[in-house]
Design a protein around this motif. Structure first.
Motif, PDB file in Angstrom:
ATOM      1  N   ASP A 167       0.908  -1.171   0.003  1.00 60.08           N
ATOM      2  CA  ASP A 167       0.018  -0.093   0.175  1.00 60.08           C
ATOM      3  C   ASP A 167       1.025   1.236  -0.236  1.00 60.08           C
ATOM      4  O   ASP A 167       1.820   1.358   0.554  1.00 60.08           O
ATOM      5  N   HIS A 178      -3.132  -1.101   6.431  1.00 61.46           N
ATOM      6  CA  HIS A 178      -3.804  -1.545   5.128  1.00 61.46           C
ATOM      7  C   HIS A 178      -3.081  -2.709   4.521  1.00 61.46           C
ATOM      8  O   HIS A 178      -3.436  -3.546   3.721  1.00 61.46           O
ATOM      9  N   HIS A 205       0.283   5.796   0.644  1.00 61.73           N
ATOM     10  CA  HIS A 205      -0.358   6.979   0.752  1.00 61.73           C
ATOM     11  C   HIS A 205       0.491   8.248   0.669  1.00 61.73           C
ATOM     12  O   HIS A 205       1.636   8.187   0.918  1.00 61.73           O
TER      13      HIS A 205
HETATM   14 MG    MG Z   1      -4.511   2.175   1.722  1.00 65.09          MG
END
Ligand code: MG
Length: 378
Positions: A229, A263, A231
């Motif tokens: 993941d 996540h 961000h």
């Molecule tokens: Mg995420």
């Protein structure tokens, strides 16, 4: 001896739950039907297997499997299989229930041996439990178990004789042995096995799964999943990583709380279960997850694993960023993840690396996270 087998798989039974008849339901990574078929087809004494299926299930039959359509009753389905064997030079036939998925080579060997001396041979187990007569929920008497057997399949027959017997039968017989005996055939009892169960209830599925794993030498179902993941940074004064708020000169941008580490771990668990990713279970288009604490996602993945019978045995998560420094917070992250996942801290690894100032993480445009999860079903 030229031996064919008829696999009777035309029933509609859904007592195991679900909407598909049980023979088409999943069991230990394949379908009940596939295990039963494979047991017959892979035996060296069996030349051909014909499956008898319900007209509604014709599309379930794998390529390369010879199948005929069954009738309204089990006897009618067996007859359809026998008709398909006419004129093909087979001398003997095994008739097997599609739901007995744990059939072993040894049982087929025993039935074939019985056919050397008898027109018919079938596996069975002596009754070992005491037998009672019951009335209105109370014991009203006992019954001798002497000479009583529990019948199994495959039941083996001289093909010409069982075909003639079925033609003359009235479709009320309990099984093919009953049809054979009505026609005067002698039926040898050969040794069955407790593992050769008819898979019917959810408990049977769980037991059959253990048996098949043991038969194939796979004692455990071990699964790995990975998650990744990213961000991006936005303005702010703290980031949330693996459930811990870490003061920083920026924040992370995201639909939820943007906890990139949590996540990745959550996606690793979904991945091991072949259940997609967070987006599948919590669509970003759904406003109710806006700003959501990511432990909702992680708890859901853990519960799904538990529901499927898996234990999460460890997770390993790597956070990739130049800043903030993760080291001072790693123990708090481990402890928070341990609480959320109900998993011992020594099974949770949280570590970090920089990308040597290279790429988007190196330019401090965001944080990436990579995770692996191991799931085990005994
Ligand atoms: Mg995420």
């Amino acid at each position: 001896m030229k031996l064919a087998a008829i696999l009777v798989a035309a029933g509609r039974g859904t007592r195991a739950g679900g909407t598909l008849p049980k023979q088409w339901q999943a069991l230990a990574g394949r379908r009940v039907f596939d295990w039963s078929y494979q047991a017959l087809a892979s035996h060296p004494a069996v030349d051909t297997v014909i499956a008898v299926v319900h007209p509604d299930d014709a599309s379930q039959v794998p390529d390369g499997v010879e199948a005929v359509l069954g009738g309204a009753t089990r006897a009618a389905s067996v007859k359809a299989g026998l008709v398909a064997l006419e004129g093909r030079s087979f001398t003997h036939v095994l008739i097997h229930d599609g739901a007995r998925a744990c059939l072993s080579t040894e049982i087929i060997d025993a039935v074939v041996a019985g056919l050397q001396t008898h027109d018919a041979a079938a596996p069975a187990l002596p009754v070992s439990d005491a037998l009672w007569l019951g009335e209105a929920g109370e014991v009203a008497g006992t019954q001798s178990r002497e000479n009583l057997y529990r019948a199994q399949t495959p039941q083996g027959f001289d093909l010409v004789k069982i075909a003639a017997a079925h033609k003359n039968a009235d479709n009320t017989a309990a099984d093919d042995v009953a049809v054979a005996r009505a026609a005067g055939l002698a039926v040898a009892i050969v040794e069955g096995h407790e593992d050769n169960l008819k898979v019917t209830t959810p408990d049977d599925f769980a037991r059959a799964e253990r048996i098949l794993r043991a038969q194939s030498g796979v004692q455990m179902d071990i699964r790995l999943g990975n998650g990744f993941d990213v961000h991006a940074f936005t303005t702010g004064n703290a980031v949330i990583l693996c459930g811990v708020t870490v003061p920083h000169t920026k924040a992370l941008l995201g639909h939820s709380d943007a906890d990139v580490g949590m996540h990745a771990v959550t996606d690793a668990i979904y991945g091991a279960l072949a259940e997609g990713d967070i987006g599948r279970h919590f669509p970003p288009s759904d406003a109710q997850w806006k700003g959501a604490a990511s432990d909702i996602f992680l708890k859901h993945a853990c519960e799904l694993a538990l529901e499927r019978g898996y234990t999460i045995t460890n997770i390993d998560c790597t956070l990739i960023c130049e800043q903030p420094k993760i080291g001072p917070h790693a123990a708090a992250m481990q402890s928070e993840m341990s609480r959320i996942m109900a998993l011992a801290p020594d099974r949770i690894s949280i570590k970090a690396t920089t990308s040597e100032r290279l790429g988007f993480t190196g330019r401090e445009e965001g944080i990436a996270a990579l995770a692996t999860a191991t799931l085990v079903k005994p």
